[in-house]
Design a protein around this motif. Structure first.
Motif, short mmCIF file in Angstrom:
data_model
loop_
_atom_site.label_atom_id
_atom_site.label_comp_id
_atom_site.label_asym_id
_atom_site.label_seq_id
_atom_site.Cartn_x
_atom_site.Cartn_y
_atom_site.Cartn_z
N TRP A 97 66.53 -8.57 -36.27
CA TRP A 97 67.23 -7.32 -36.06
C TRP A 97 67.46 -6.61 -37.38
O TRP A 97 67.56 -7.22 -38.43
CB TRP A 97 68.56 -7.53 -35.32
N ASN B 236 69.84 -3.87 -39.50
CA ASN B 236 71.23 -3.45 -39.59
C ASN B 236 71.37 -1.99 -39.16
O ASN B 236 70.91 -1.09 -39.86
CB ASN B 236 71.72 -3.64 -41.02
N LEU B 237 71.99 -1.77 -38.01
CA LEU B 237 72.16 -0.41 -37.50
C LEU B 237 73.57 0.12 -37.69
O LEU B 237 73.95 1.13 -37.09
CB LEU B 237 71.78 -0.37 -36.01
N GLN C 120 66.56 2.84 -39.70
CA GLN C 120 67.33 2.71 -38.46
C GLN C 120 66.70 3.47 -37.29
O GLN C 120 67.32 3.57 -36.23
CB GLN C 120 68.76 3.19 -38.70
N ARG D 239 61.32 0.12 -35.08
CA ARG D 239 61.44 -1.16 -34.38
C ARG D 239 60.27 -1.39 -33.44
O ARG D 239 59.73 -2.49 -33.34
CB ARG D 239 62.78 -1.21 -33.64
N ALA E 248 67.73 -6.57 -42.81
CA ALA E 248 67.31 -7.19 -41.55
C ALA E 248 67.55 -8.69 -41.65
O ALA E 248 67.58 -9.26 -42.75
CB ALA E 248 65.84 -6.90 -41.28
N TRP F 132 73.16 -6.27 -34.19
CA TRP F 132 72.67 -5.14 -34.97
C TRP F 132 73.79 -4.18 -35.39
O TRP F 132 73.65 -3.46 -36.36
CB TRP F 132 71.59 -4.38 -34.20
N HIS F 133 74.92 -4.21 -34.65
CA HIS F 133 76.07 -3.36 -34.99
C HIS F 133 77.27 -3.95 -34.28
O HIS F 133 77.56 -3.61 -33.14
CB HIS F 133 75.81 -1.92 -34.57
N PRO G 256 66.74 -3.15 -30.15
CA PRO G 256 67.60 -3.46 -31.30
C PRO G 256 67.39 -4.86 -31.84
O PRO G 256 67.72 -5.13 -33.00
CB PRO G 256 69.01 -3.30 -30.72
N VAL G 257 66.88 -5.76 -30.99
CA VAL G 257 66.45 -7.08 -31.45
C VAL G 257 65.00 -7.27 -31.02
O VAL G 257 64.59 -6.81 -29.95
CB VAL G 257 67.33 -8.22 -30.89
#
Length: 498
Positions: free
Chosen positions: A228, A230-231, A243, A248, A376, A404-405, A451-452
């Motif tokens: 993942w 970092n968002l 982002q 992704r 990441a 991710w958040h 997101p993942v």
């Protein structure tokens, strides 16, 4: 594992028609390891401790339903009423990981506000009591933790024999997976704490043929490694492309899952599209397919967010001419993750993304994650249940493992808000078909926004020495010691389990 609820400290239970109130009858004759009888007061005390706001218990937080605690009341010495604050689809499976605490030992600490320090490495071992098959006999920091048979353990096997079968279990601390595997191969240990590494599988199979090792296939992992980015807001202020959702999906298409299956797992894995694998059984969505390996399409997606090779050096640059680069953190000494990260690094390099891989010790990696100081991470989220409603910390935007958040005050995106809604509805209905439909849509939305990124789920293979019997391997942790009271040594063996 049957994946069904089985009696343990409670011998029977009933529920109200709405599933909100449960009445439990405790087993007769159960005592703590110091001989003090278990009563309903201990159950009530346990819930009081779990939900004490001063303790900020992670376990207590995981037991909240709709943000509200469960209530427990003693109806008599052997009967407990447990009241859920709202409808909860998994029902009393929520309680299967709750250890019942001895009120007579810990009430004073809870009332004095010293509960967190009541049992520590300096506590006399005879002061630490429980209801399990073993008690702590010895602890030497950095060397070993020894458990001795609890002579007051109340369970018996089907033939009436007192459990546990083993007199002692010794956990020896080893510095890395290499040492642990070598000790098992040399006959100096009876099991390893983790699954067999695939580079060790051939050696273990040879030892199994020679009757020195037994391999246990527990099934497909329910905790595949995931990548993942970092968002969190502001985490990539100078690299906004990092982002972007297009990035992704480009990564998903640039990485060949088959390569990971064949080179990292030596074919003993299956390609996956998300964190819910076939190991999750009824919750797996077989029609949710992973994105196809398509480097050309990946390159097109990268170009669409302004990442192009502007100087002909084979590496992509952003609109300001800066190299499109990011760093993946992973676990130092975990060969599967390190090798997976190397494959990802090489294949993203093929489409022009510059990726650095930095292994961290687990504690330092968690610090980076919690602090949000990373690009990441390649890691996994372990589950303690197959039921998705039991894992809100990952699925809900407010969760501490919404990786991710994490812990968003309110959903940062419309799709996260939608998944929140789906998961809350999924966990509050008792209609099984509706639950499965809602979770299927949550999985599809997760895959749509990526997101993942999950690439492969390995078969979980557990190795024990051939002298250990009673093993029922599980894909959930701990894979062998979850039913430690049923382990035994084969006839002709001697000594304690190691």
């Amino acid at each position: 594992m049957s994946r069904k609820i089985e009696p343990r400290l409670a011998r029977e239970w009933t529920s109200s028609p709405d599933g909100l109130t449960w009445i439990f009858k405790l087993q007769d004759g159960v005592t703590f390891s110091d001989g003090v009888p278990l009563t309903s007061a201990d159950v009530v005390f346990t819930f009081r401790a779990l939900f004490d706001p001063k303790l900020e218990s992670a376990l207590g937080s995981s037991l909240l339903i709709g943000g509200h605690p469960i209530q427990a009341r003693a109806l008599d010495a052997q009967t407990v009423s447990v009241i859920f604050p709202a409808a909860y689809a998994p029902g009393i499976t929520l309680l299967d990981a709750v250890p019942i605490l001895p009120e007579h030992k810990l009430r004073g600490a809870l009332e004095a506000g010293t509960f967190r320090d009541a049992w520590s490495v300096t506590t006399p071992l005879n002061e630490i009591v429980g209801l399990g098959p073993f008690v702590i006999e010895e602890y030497i920091a950095g060397q070993r933790l020894v458990f001795a048979r609890n002579p007051r353990f109340w369970r018996r096997d089907a033939d009436g024999h007192t459990l546990p079968y083993l007199d002692r279990i010794e956990l020896q601390f080893t510095p890395d997976q290499n040492t642990e595997s070598l000790r098992l191969q040399a006959g100096q240990a009876d099991l390893i704490t983790d699954r067999v590494r695939f580079e060790d599988l051939a050696a273990f199979q040879d030892l199994e043929r020679r009757k020195q090792i037994t391999l246990h296939d527990a099934g497909v992992s329910v905790a595949p490694d995931m990548l993942w980015i970092n968002l969190r807001p502001g985490a990539a202020a100078e690299r906004p492309w990092l982002q972007r959702e297009e990035l992704r999906h480009a990564i998903a298409q640039a990485v060949n899952r088959a390569t990971i299956v064949n080179t990292v797992f030596l074919g003993q894995a299956e390609e996956v599209a998300g964190p819910i694998t076939s190991g999750h059984g009824e919750w797996f969505l077989p029609d949710l397919k992973a994105e196809a390996f398509d480097p050309a399409q990946a390159a097109s997606l990268l170009a669409s967010i302004g990442l192009k090779d502007r100087n002909g050096d084979g590496v992509l640059d952003d609109a300001n001419g800066r190299t499109a680069a990011f760093t993946i953190l992973t676990t130092k000494g975990n060969s599967v993750r390190e090798r997976t990260a190397a494959v990802i690094q090489a294949q993203l390099g093929n489409v022009g993304l510059k990726v650095d891989v930095v292994p961290f010790d687990p504690g330092a990696l968690i610090d980076q994650f919690n602090g949000g100081t990373y690009d990441a991470i390649l890691f996994s989220v372990e589950y303690d249940s197959f039921d998705p409603a039991r894992n809100p910390d990952f699925w809900l935007s407010s969760g501490p493992f919404h990786v991710w958040h994490i812990q968003q005050p309110k959903p940062a995106t419309t799709w996260e808000a939608s998944i929140d809604d789906l998961m809350r509805r999924q966990s509050s209905t008792i209609d099984s078909n509706q639950r499965h439909e809602l979770f299927a849509e949550a999985q599809r939305q997760l895959a749509r926004h990526a997101p993942v990124l999950c690439f492969a789920a390995p078969h979980v293979v557990i190795a024990t020495s051939a002298r250990v019997g009673g093993v029922t391997a599980s894909v959930l942790n701990p894979p062998v010691l979850w039913n430690a009271e049923s382990l035994y040594l084969m006839a002709g063996s001697s000594g304690a389990g190691r």
